[in-house]
Design a protein around this motif. Structure first.
Motif, PDB file in Angstrom:
ATOM      1  N   VAL A 109      46.491  28.405  34.542  1.00 47.94           N
ATOM      2  CA  VAL A 109      45.984  29.971  35.285  1.00 47.94           C
ATOM      3  C   VAL A 109      47.309  30.362  36.130  1.00 47.94           C
ATOM      4  O   VAL A 109      47.587  31.528  36.044  1.00 47.94           O
ATOM      5  CB  VAL A 109      44.889  29.542  36.331  1.00 47.94           C
ATOM      6  N   CYS A 164      49.030  33.952  35.590  1.00 44.99           N
ATOM      7  CA  CYS A 164      48.982  34.896  36.730  1.00 44.99           C
ATOM      8  C   CYS A 164      50.316  35.431  36.864  1.00 44.99           C
ATOM      9  O   CYS A 164      50.746  36.529  37.433  1.00 44.99           O
ATOM     10  CB  CYS A 164      48.259  34.288  37.940  1.00 44.99           C
ATOM     11  N   VAL A 186      49.400  38.943  36.220  1.00 40.94           N
ATOM     12  CA  VAL A 186      48.777  39.478  37.286  1.00 40.94           C
ATOM     13  C   VAL A 186      49.827  39.898  38.607  1.00 40.94           C
ATOM     14  O   VAL A 186      49.719  41.036  38.877  1.00 40.94           O
ATOM     15  CB  VAL A 186      47.768  38.449  37.957  1.00 40.94           C
ATOM     16  N   THR A 202      42.868  42.841  31.971  1.00 44.69           N
ATOM     17  CA  THR A 202      43.158  41.625  32.373  1.00 44.69           C
ATOM     18  C   THR A 202      41.881  40.631  32.485  1.00 44.69           C
ATOM     19  O   THR A 202      42.061  39.363  32.212  1.00 44.69           O
ATOM     20  CB  THR A 202      43.844  41.669  33.771  1.00 44.69           C
ATOM     21  N   VAL A 203      40.814  40.971  32.988  1.00 43.14           N
ATOM     22  CA  VAL A 203      39.761  40.572  33.089  1.00 43.14           C
ATOM     23  C   VAL A 203      39.244  40.011  31.793  1.00 43.14           C
ATOM     24  O   VAL A 203      38.822  39.033  31.408  1.00 43.14           O
ATOM     25  CB  VAL A 203      38.656  41.163  33.902  1.00 43.14           C
ATOM     26  N   LYS A 226      41.040  39.101  29.532  1.00 39.17           N
ATOM     27  CA  LYS A 226      41.986  38.004  29.029  1.00 39.17           C
ATOM     28  C   LYS A 226      41.751  36.958  29.677  1.00 39.17           C
ATOM     29  O   LYS A 226      41.574  35.617  29.152  1.00 39.17           O
ATOM     30  CB  LYS A 226      43.400  38.383  29.276  1.00 39.17           C
ATOM     31  N   LEU A 227      41.151  37.117  30.893  1.00 40.65           N
ATOM     32  CA  LEU A 227      40.647  35.551  31.758  1.00 40.65           C
ATOM     33  C   LEU A 227      39.618  35.177  30.988  1.00 40.65           C
ATOM     34  O   LEU A 227      39.237  34.012  31.068  1.00 40.65           O
ATOM     35  CB  LEU A 227      40.159  36.194  33.303  1.00 40.65           C
ATOM     36  N   LEU A 232      40.715  33.123  28.330  1.00 44.65           N
ATOM     37  CA  LEU A 232      41.030  31.766  28.992  1.00 44.65           C
ATOM     38  C   LEU A 232      40.156  30.738  29.325  1.00 44.65           C
ATOM     39  O   LEU A 232      40.159  29.474  29.791  1.00 44.65           O
ATOM     40  CB  LEU A 232      42.180  32.000  29.935  1.00 44.65           C
ATOM     41  N   LEU A 290      38.078  31.621  31.983  1.00 46.73           N
ATOM     42  CA  LEU A 290      37.771  31.793  33.335  1.00 46.73           C
ATOM     43  C   LEU A 290      36.619  32.288  33.933  1.00 46.73           C
ATOM     44  O   LEU A 290      36.180  32.245  35.216  1.00 46.73           O
ATOM     45  CB  LEU A 290      38.962  32.384  34.105  1.00 46.73           C
ATOM     46  N   VAL A 321      44.364  32.116  41.111  1.00 46.26           N
ATOM     47  CA  VAL A 321      44.462  33.534  40.638  1.00 46.26           C
ATOM     48  C   VAL A 321      44.581  34.352  42.000  1.00 46.26           C
ATOM     49  O   VAL A 321      45.341  35.297  42.315  1.00 46.26           O
ATOM     50  CB  VAL A 321      43.040  33.949  40.434  1.00 46.26           C
ATOM     51  N   LEU A 325      41.299  39.955  42.117  1.00 43.45           N
ATOM     52  CA  LEU A 325      41.064  39.456  40.641  1.00 43.45           C
ATOM     53  C   LEU A 325      40.185  38.131  41.086  1.00 43.45           C
ATOM     54  O   LEU A 325      39.257  37.686  40.518  1.00 43.45           O
ATOM     55  CB  LEU A 325      42.314  39.184  39.941  1.00 43.45           C
ATOM     56  N   VAL A 382      36.466  36.441  39.846  1.00 42.83           N
ATOM     57  CA  VAL A 382      36.251  35.403  39.072  1.00 42.83           C
ATOM     58  C   VAL A 382      35.303  34.530  39.928  1.00 42.83           C
ATOM     59  O   VAL A 382      34.384  33.923  39.523  1.00 42.83           O
ATOM     60  CB  VAL A 382      37.617  34.378  39.000  1.00 42.83           C
TER      61      VAL A 382
END
Ligand SMILES: Cc1cc2nc3c(=O)[nH]c(=O)nc-3n(C[C@H](O)[C@H](O)[C@H](O)COP(=O)(O)OP(=O)(O)OC[C@H]3O[C@@H](n4cnc5c(N)ncnc54)[C@H](O)[C@@H]3O)c2cc1C
Length: 380
Positions: free
Chosen positions: A16, A20, A24, A41-42, A44-45, A48, A50, A76, A83, A87
């Protein structure tokens, strides 16, 4: 007693942090300035893992523990509080409620898409007329044939406009107050259901916040989550864990404030020397570091208790209370250490300060945490 993280949480922390730092940190200021929810980006999270941190593997999640969740949220938040709120709330509220209290069919239907982030989840308890006094909610669910008819409004709902799956709390037996509340799950596009974005927030500006309106929304009984009239009691258990997440978020912001302030103090010169040489600055940094470590330990204790199936209501409230209030102190000091530059968005510390304020309000204000802590200690 071992204060180090287990290897799986350390590996998650590294992943993470790397993400980030590159994806990020450099973009967070622009998202905040424009109030843009960073969809890409969310997404991509989600890749990952997340967005399905504590969702069981059989439903597409990572099946991780509360310690891992707190670790990920802190990392994060170190770079972007908004962000981190996405999460924490997606995992800790909507997905957690379905995972914990949903039927097998609801889990199969909703959790896999939530775990990958293909769909974002939101959780609606707060209403225009009731926040701290959550049991005073006015949204009603009345029997209509085999199903239910929902009417009312929710406000300040995170992922409220970008979300596609919603868990909402409604009164099913008004005379029973908190013992007369039931949870329901519904999807974007359900007739009678609408979402209205809320703009103009002090902080958490690139997190999505919205009002939800329910106008005679018809739902089948299969949309009910958990037992009839048991929704509020279930909600208290969701909030206990959610508060660990908000505590972790506050720890991340406090750490960010500290790291940025220490870096700046070594670079900025006044009276012929780096300001880090002044005792006044050193004492601020020392206090920030001490409180940040203490907050993290409180968060980790609450998470460990949760992971061991032990009671943790009081500990979660203590963690959230101390982490959020100490984070506000740290962010205020970080702005002070940056002087005039700290008052501009050239440096991230003013954003951290604005974001940290939410941690004293969301998922129960500091006053409500003190009520919980005092109630628990006096009952002992
Ligand atoms: C950015 C953001 C995101 C949010 N996301 C969500 C979400 O996803 N889902 C959701 O359901 N809600 C969400 N909320 C709502 C949040 O949980 C509430 O704002 C919070 O619980 C406080 O409720 P309130 O705003 O109605 O304040 P109120 O309850 O009106 O409180 C006002 C003041 O009175 C104090 N007060 C109230 N009762 C007492 C008491 N008994 N003793 C002492 N003081 C008291 C409070 O501490 C506060 O200082 C969000 C809020 C924000 C700002």
């Amino acid at each position: 007693m071992d204060f180090t993280l287990p290897e799986h949480a350390l590996a998650l922390q590294r992943t993470v942090r790397d993400f980030c730092q590159s994806e990020v940190g450099p973009k967070a200021r622009e998202w905040d300035r424009s109030g843009t929810f960073p969809r890409e980006t969310v997404r991509k999270l989600g890749e990952l893992g997340l967005l399905g941190l504590s969702t069981p593997e059989e439903f597409g999640g990572a099946g991780l523990d509360a310690v891992s969740m707190a670790t990920a949220v802190e990392e994060v938040a170190r770079f972007d509080g908004s962000l981190a709120l996405t999460v924490a709330s997606h995992n800790g509220l909507c997905s957690a409620h379905l995972n914990r209290f949903g039927s097998e069919e609801q889990k199969r239907r909703f959790l896999p898409a939530l775990a990958t982030g293909e769909k974002l989840g939101a959780w609606g308890l707060t209403e225009p007329g009731s926040g701290s006094d959550a049991a005073g909610l006015r949204t009603s669910a009345v029997r209509r044939g085999d199903g239910w008819l929902l009417s009312g409004a929710k406000t300040f709902i995170t992922q409220g406009s970008v979300g596609e799956v919603f868990v909402v709390l409604a009164s099913t037996s008004p005379e029973k107050k908190q013992r007369g509340v039931t949870a329901f799950v519904l999807e974007k596009g359900t007739p009678g259901f609408s979402q209205r974005p809320i703009h103009g927030k002090l902080g958490m500006r690139s997190s999505d916040t919205a009002e939800l309106v329910l106008e005679d929304v018809e739902l089948p009984d299969s949309a009910r989550v958990g037992e009839i009239d048991h929704g509020f009691l279930d909600t208290l258990r969701i909030l206990d864990r959610g508060r660990i997440g908000i505590g972790a978020l506050a720890v991340g912001l406090g750490r960010g404030a500290l790291e940025e302030a220490a870096r700046y103090a070594k670079e900025r010169k006044a009276f012929g020397q780096p300001i880090a040489e002044f005792q006044a600055i050193r004492w601020m940094l020392a206090d920030m570091r001490t409180e940040n470590d203490a907050a993290r330990l409180l968060v980790r204790r609450a998470a460990l208790l949760a992971d061991h199936g032990r009671p943790f209501t009081r500990e979660a409230s203590m963690a959230k209370l101390f982490a959020s209030e100490s984070s506000m102190r740290a962010c205020g000091k970080a702005v002070q250490i940056h002087g005039g530059y700290g008052y501009t968005d050239e440096f991230p510390v003013e954003r951290y300060l604005r974001d940290a304020k939410l941690c004293e309000i969301g998922e129960g204000t500091s006053e409500i945490q003190r009520l919980v802590i005092a109630r628990e200690l006096l009952a002992a």
